[in-house]
Design an enzyme around this catalytic site. Structure first.
Site, PDB file in Angstrom:
ATOM      1  N   CYS A 113       0.832  -1.205   0.000  1.00 34.10           N
ATOM      2  CA  CYS A 113       0.000   0.000   0.000  1.00 34.10           C
ATOM      3  C   CYS A 113       0.872   1.264   0.000  1.00 34.10           C
ATOM      4  CB  CYS A 113      -0.988  -0.033   1.147  1.00 34.10           C
ATOM      5  SG  CYS A 113      -2.335   1.161   0.943  1.00 34.10           S
ATOM      6  N   HIS A 213      -3.622  -5.220  -0.349  1.00 34.07           N
ATOM      7  CA  HIS A 213      -3.252  -5.643   1.009  1.00 34.07           C
ATOM      8  C   HIS A 213      -3.142  -7.163   1.102  1.00 34.07           C
ATOM      9  CE1 HIS A 213      -3.308  -1.850   3.303  1.00 34.07           C
ATOM     10  NE2 HIS A 213      -4.072  -1.453   2.304  1.00 34.07           N
ATOM     11  N   GLU A 215      -1.698  -8.887   3.216  1.00 31.77           N
ATOM     12  CA  GLU A 215      -1.789  -9.381   4.599  1.00 31.77           C
ATOM     13  C   GLU A 215      -3.211  -9.775   4.964  1.00 31.77           C
ATOM     14  OE1 GLU A 215      -2.515  -4.927   5.140  1.00 31.77           O
ATOM     15  OE2 GLU A 215      -1.466  -6.267   3.748  1.00 31.77           O
TER      16      GLU A 215
END
Length: 236
Positions: A113, A213, A215
């Site tokens: 990001c 993202h 994650e």
């Protein structure tokens, strides 16, 4: 084999926990959990004197550029958009120094990001300061910490293509994006609306940055490859 040490950038912001309300160094665990799972040790790197960047890079095996507030438009010679966050000058200066030191040292880099935006700015690139001005809607950042699944197309013959399906929906949450791509970087993924969603530097051992993202995704190949590259770079 010894675990490689990954330096992760972090927030320095006002925070609250219980009765305590203080200036704090913090980073959501979601950012670092995939690195732990891949076998890395994480060293959190809060902002400090940029002159220390080379010394820090000598002590870590890879650099992880995490998310956060907007990069100051002054860093790429632009006036701020009305929707830009208040600049975090200290964090910007520190992380730009870390990126340049990591590139010079050939240390593996992974950006997420803001991290993708910062890598691009470090290489002389620019940013779209408010994605809705470009695509005409706010699907990329709905607000209230709600991640939106949007499609990306990964370009073949890239590092990312070896680690990620060529066509897939991924979790998005960003209101800025890469505009002019920085020197030495190549685009490795675009969104369904044509936005740059990943860049990489093929001249480096591992230098990859994702605007989305990962994650908050179940795929682990990017994390595993990053940690593996850090382990090899460290000679461990």
């Amino acid at each position: 084999m010894a675990a490689p040490v990954i330096g992760a950038t972090s927030y320095v912001e006002d925070a609250s926990t219980g009765v305590w309300h203080e200036r704090a160094v913090w980073l959501p665990d979601a950012y670092v959990a995939p690195l732990r799972d891949a076998g890395a040790v994480i060293a959190v790197l809060p902002e400090q004197d940029p002159a220390l960047a080379e010394d820090v890079l000598a002590r870590i095996d890879g650099l992880y550029l995490t998310g956060g507030y907007d990069v100051d438009p002054a860093a790429y010679g632009a006036e701020p958009h009305a929707e830009c966050d208040e600049p975090r000058a200290g964090r910007d200066a520190w992380e730009l120094a870390l990126v340049r030191a990591a590139l010079a040292a050939g240390k593996p880099i992974l950006g997420v990001c803001r991290g993708a935006q910062l890598l691009n700015v470090a290489r002389g690139g620019t940013l779209h300061q408010h994605v809705p001005d470009v695509v005409g809607h706010d699907d990329y950042q709905k607000g209230d910490a709600i991640f939106r699944e949007l499609g990306v197309s990964v370009l073949p013959d890239t590092l990312l293509a070896r680690l990620h399906p060529l066509e897939r929906d991924v979790p998005m949450y960003h209101h800025q994006a890469i505009d002019r791509v920085g020197e030495g970087l190549v685009v490795s993924a675009r969104s369904v609306h044509g936005l740059v969603e990943a860049v990489e530097d093929p001249s480096q051992v591992f230098c990859l940055a994702l605007q989305w993202h990962p994650e908050h995704d179940e795929l682990t190949a990017v994390w595993d490859a990053f940690v593996a590259a850090a382990r090899v770079r460290a000679g461990r």
